[in-house]
Design a protein around this motif. Structure first.
Motif, short mmCIF file in Angstrom:
data_model
loop_
_atom_site.label_atom_id
_atom_site.label_comp_id
_atom_site.label_asym_id
_atom_site.label_seq_id
_atom_site.Cartn_x
_atom_site.Cartn_y
_atom_site.Cartn_z
N ASP A 1 -41.34 16.75 35.37
CA ASP A 1 -40.99 16.08 34.13
C ASP A 1 -39.47 16.13 33.96
O ASP A 1 -38.82 17.06 34.44
N ILE A 2 -38.91 15.14 33.28
CA ILE A 2 -37.46 15.13 33.07
C ILE A 2 -36.99 16.43 32.40
O ILE A 2 -35.90 16.94 32.68
N LYS A 3 -37.87 17.00 31.58
CA LYS A 3 -37.52 18.26 30.89
C LYS A 3 -37.23 19.39 31.88
O LYS A 3 -36.45 20.29 31.60
N ASP A 4 -37.89 19.31 33.04
CA ASP A 4 -37.65 20.36 34.05
C ASP A 4 -36.20 20.39 34.50
O ASP A 4 -35.74 21.38 35.07
N GLN B 1 -33.59 19.45 32.40
CA GLN B 1 -32.65 19.50 31.27
C GLN B 1 -32.23 20.94 31.02
O GLN B 1 -33.02 21.85 31.17
N GLU B 2 -30.98 21.11 30.60
CA GLU B 2 -30.44 22.45 30.37
C GLU B 2 -30.05 22.53 28.90
O GLU B 2 -28.88 22.29 28.53
N PRO B 3 -31.01 22.83 28.03
CA PRO B 3 -30.75 22.73 26.59
C PRO B 3 -29.76 23.78 26.07
O PRO B 3 -29.15 23.60 25.03
N GLN C 1 -31.51 12.87 36.00
CA GLN C 1 -32.65 13.74 35.67
C GLN C 1 -33.97 13.01 35.92
O GLN C 1 -34.92 13.58 36.45
N LYS C 2 -34.00 11.74 35.53
CA LYS C 2 -35.23 10.96 35.75
C LYS C 2 -35.51 10.81 37.24
O LYS C 2 -36.65 10.95 37.69
N ALA D 1 -36.87 13.96 38.60
CA ALA D 1 -38.25 14.19 38.17
C ALA D 1 -39.19 13.26 38.95
O ALA D 1 -40.22 13.69 39.47
N LYS E 1 -30.61 21.20 35.25
CA LYS E 1 -31.17 22.50 35.61
C LYS E 1 -31.51 22.54 37.09
O LYS E 1 -32.66 22.39 37.49
#
Ligand SMILES: Cc1ncc(C[n+]2csc(CCOP(=O)(O)OP(=O)(O)O)c2C)c(N)n1
Ligand code: SF4
Ligand SMILES: [Mg+2]
Lengths: 289, 571
Positions: free
Chosen positions: A3-6, A8-10, A30-31, A34, A60
């Protein structure tokens, strides 16, 4: 699929100006990661110095924010030492076409298997708006108050000339297309150069998202021949990014062995992973007369 | 025992004659030291090679000249006066028409090199005729001599070997008639090796598991990359000749970031281009090994000659303050062992290690005992194993630790994601411009090297416990000083040599403990300003009044050392 969230570095506060074109590039990377289901631990994003080059901190994966202009040699070191890693390189137009221009030429002719994304905002953004090598002639900036004199550097024409095996242009405002280009660039077995038109909303208000809205088209829609190097070169020389319609998409693609494929070494697996505990040098010493 | 100088135009094969006679003397059981003296030219100009052989270990060349072999007139003009009484001049009577020297006290051996070579079959054997003349004077053992010729020309076929042997005999027979006072008696060569500093350093690197070198050719460092390249297949080494030294150092840093042991090698000019990245390696805490082989500066300077004038440069290059280790090996053995250690230290301290060598050390070949590799153990410091990383939580690549050294993960390992960065960063690697954060990380990096001298010896001492004078040196000057000890002894002078092997950090404590302030001290360096002398004063407060600086770009010889010591002691 990841997933794109994987990616992301919040926890890392983003310091780009609101509305900056770099956000679109970040999201496309990021997309692409993913959708290609890359493993973050096996991926390294290398950059130089500039607004664009903060990008590894927002993704990330492993990363390296190097020094101005040196992203490519650092990335080459990473890739040649461990070809199992996915290596993506981000650089500004200053990094790529000015201070690091020698590395640009030589990395391409080596066909190092990496994906090189040039954030072309046609300005030195981080140092506050001096003209860059991709800025059009006559541009007024703090260091050229009476207009710049040089003709701009054409990164993709240079890329084709230097032997790049994948040459494309994307736009920070077209995330679906850019994502696809980056995916193809990463999957390309060899060096992939992707120039991205990147609006800088602070220093190049004349090259805003509005400016690009109606002037871009994708060469894929025109049955473009991506195999004839000299035709592609002519096309890129005749159709620059400064007048009229601006072409995007994949211009050139060629299959060739990469530098790592041809490495003259006994065992082509990653040298980073080889055991070094008990190397026997007695044959070397015995051969000394 | 014997010193031989062979001189001729560049490209005339002078080097081959030198290497071959060196091999013969070494096989005869002697300790041999050879070095070359050549301008930065491919053809034209004057080349010379010096071969010095003794019954005991030697570490430098000397001025005394026993045999001069002149392939051209220039050699005679330049060097015939230096031949010692009773020595010999072998010269090419084909090339030198009128011998114009006034030396009744030496043997003069005219040899028509080309003519004799043609008698054998081809003028290409001229060099072998010259070699034969040297062997004849010294009456070298026939079996050893022909065996060396065989192994040299084996590849070219039996006929070539045969003709070379005949050519050698021509020269041999002419010179054999002379009653030269030095003859070589065959002894056991005890399996010793003949090696130059760059090769020794390269082998140390290979032994240490260096699997990546990126460099740009620059005399006198180039042979390091070439030696690794020669072994790229057998030892799995990625050898990358780059577009410039900036690329070279940055590639090595990228490679080291992935966990491979990586290096670069250059001379002063290339090191200048590497300066910016050197600081990055230190800030990103990437283990990097750099070699700087000095030559005569400034700028392009005297590219094929020697100097020790970049010490301050390698100590201080790059902006900002960060820890680095500067090691100055003094001979081929130290090139090997410190070449090995450098990779351990770079990984233990996660900071750049610079080996500083020079042209003389890099390219002169010495005869030494085979390296003992039994005690060479790989130490990778806080590099995490894949196993360690599996259970790692909340990994911080730049964790603030008591010893200043943080756990290190590399790409490919789970739970260790981080960004290596040239920006000041927090413990995770994320950019931080916080005031306290900067202090914390500056302090962390600075304390890394606090205890390095618990593990390595920064200073070496040679000579007796009782002494009249102390010689302070660094790098290749060691050779001439060690070789001067016996002659000083004969003059009734007991000297002690204090070699500063680790210049950064400076071994202040050890230096203070060893130095005897009440006994005369002489510091000798191959530069004009006394760079180590300044470093010593800065670190210890001690001003060394007596400084001998040689900066003619030719090596320091034992005779120079003796002369300087006599002057100092009025003896
Ligand atoms: C050796 C060196 N010279 C100059 C600089 C100052 N500098 C930082 S970024 C930059 C230019 C940035 O322009 P570009 O590469 O296009 O990146 P952007 O900020 O536009 O993304 C310059 C000149 C530097 N960091 N290092
Ligand atoms: S200055 Fe321009 S390039 Fe930099 S962050 Fe702002 S908008 Fe983006
Ligand atoms: Mg820019």
């Amino acid at each position: 699929m990841a997933d794109i969230k994987d990616f992301q570095e919040p926890t890392h506060t983003n310091t780009w100006c609101p509305g900056c074109g770099n956000f679109g590039i970040l999201m496309s990377i990021q997309k692409a990661f993913a959708q290609l289901n890359l493993d973050p631990k096996d991926t390294v994003v290398v950059s130089g110095i500039g607004c664009n080059s903060k990008i590894p901190h927002y993704i990330k994966t492993y990363g390296f924010e190097s020094i101005h202009g040196r992203a490519l040699p650092v990335a080459t070191g990473v890739k040649l030492a461990n070809p199992d890693l996915n290596v993506v390189v981000c650089a500004g137009d200053g990094d790529a076409c000015s201070i690091g221009s020698a590395h640009f030429l030589h990395t391409l002719r080596r066909n190092v298997n990496l994906c090189y994304i040039i954030h072309n905002n046609q300005i030195y953004a981080l140092t506050k708006s001096q003209y860059s090598p991709t800025t059009e002639k006559g541009y007024v900036s703090p260091t050229t108050p009476h207009g710049s004199i040089e003709i701009p550097f054409n990164p993709l024409a240079v890329a084709v000339t230097a032997g790049s095996t994948f040459v494309a242009r994307g736009y920070a405002g077209n995330i679906p297309q850019l994502t696809e280009l980056i995916k193809k660039g990463i999957n390309h077995h060899g060096v992939a150069v992707i120039e991205v038109l990147q609006p800088c909303v602070s220093w190049r208000k004349d090259k805003s998202f509005d400016f690009y809205k109606d002037i871009l088209y994708d060469v894929a829609d025109e049955k473009f021949d991506t195999t004839n190097r000299s035709n592609v070169l002519n096309f890129l020389l005749e159709h620059d990014i400064y007048d009229g319609k601006v072409a995007t998409g994949i211009f050139y693609k060629e299959d060739k062995p990469t530098y790592s494929d041809e490495l003259k070494i006994g065992d082509k697996s990653s040298v980073a992973k080889q055991d070094i505990e008990s190397i026997d040098i007695s044959p070397l010493l015995d051969s000394l007369e | 025992m014997v010193t031989i100088k062979i001189g001729g135009p560049a490209g005339s094969g002078v080097m081959t004659v030198g290497t071959t006679i060196a091999k013969i003397l070494k096989k005869s059981g002697l300790y041999v030291y050879t070095c070359t003296d050549h301008p930065s030219l491919i053809k034209g100009g004057h080349n010379q090679v010096m071969v010095y052989a003794e019954n005991h270990k030697i570490n430098s060349n000397i001025y005394r000249l026993d045999i001069l072999v002149a392939i051209d007139e220039t050699t005679i003009t330049k060097h015939a006066q230096s031949i010692r009484e009773g020595g010999a001049l072998i010269y090419d009577s084909g090339a030198v028409k009128n011998l114009n020297i006034d030396r009744k006290d030496i043997h003069i051996v005219p040899v028509h090199l080309k003519g004799l070579a043609e008698e054998v079959g081809n003028k290409i054997y001229a060099n072998t005729v010259a070699l034969g003349a040297i062997c004849g004077l010294l009456n070298t053992d026939e079996e050893i001599t022909t065996n060396i010729l065989k192994s040299t020309f084996q590849k070219k076929g039996d006929e070539i070997v045969k003709q070379n042997i005949e050519a050698l005999k021509k020269g041999f027979d002419i010179a054999r008639e002379k009653e030269f006072d030095t003859k070589v008696e065959k002894q056991e060569d005890n399996n010793r090796i003949m090696i130059d500093g760059n090769t020794a350093l390269s082998y140390g690197a290979i032994k240490a598991g260096c699997k990546f070198i990126s460099a740009y050719p620059m005399t006198p460092a180039t042979s390091i990359m070439q030696t690794l390249a020669k072994n790229e297949m057998d030892y799995n080494i990625v050898v990358k000749q780059t577009e410039d030294e900036i690329a070279a150092v940055n590639m090595a840093i990228g490679a080291a970031f992935t966990g491979v042991r990586a290096m670069t090698a250059t001379s002063g000019g290339g090191f200048a281009l590497m300066s910016e990245a050197l600081g990055m390696a230190a800030l990103a805490e990437v283990p990097l090994v750099m070699v700087e082989v000095q030559r005569g500066g400034p700028s392009t300077g005297i590219p094929t000659y020697t100097a020790q004038d970049d010490l301050r440069f390698v100590m201080h290059a790059s902006q900002g303050e960060f820890p680095r280790i500067v090691i100055a090996p003094g001979d081929a053995e130290e090139c090997f062992y410190e070449g090995f250690n450098a990779f351990n230290l770079a990984e233990i301290y996660q900071t750049p290690v610079i080996l500083v060598s020079d042209k003389e050390l890099a390219s002169a070949k010495t005869t030494i005992e085979k390296f003992n590799t039994d005690n060479l153990k790989i130490n990778r410091g806080k590099l995490m194993s894949d196993e360690d990383m599996k259970s790692s939580v909340d990994f911080k690549r730049h964790l603030l630790t008591e010893d200043g050294i943080s756990p290190r993960s590399v790409p490919g390992q789970p739970n260790g994601l981080h960004v290596g960065s040239s920006y000041e960063h927090d413990e995770t690697g994320f950019t931080s411009e916080g005031a306290q954060n900067h202090i914390d990380h500056m302090d962390k990096r600075a304390r890394k090297l606090d205890h390095i001298f618990d593990f390595v010896k920064g200073i070496e001492v040679y000579g007796e416990d009782e002494f009249d004078v102390q010689l302070i040196i660094w790098g290749s000057t060691k050779g001439a000083c060690v070789d001067a000890l016996p002659e000083l002894e004969e003059l009734g002078i007991k000297a002690r040599i204090i070699q500063v092997k680790y210049v950064l950090p400076f071994p202040t404590q050890q230096f203070g403990d060893i130095l005897d302030n009440d006994k005369p001290i002489l510091i000798l360096e191959h530069n004009k300003s006394g760079q180590l002398r300044g470093v010593i004063r800065e670190n210890t407060g001690i001003l060394l009044e007596n400084f001998y600086g040689k900066y003619d770009s030719r090596p320091i010889y034992p005779e120079d050392v003796v002369e300087q010591v006599r002057k100092l002691l009025n003896k």
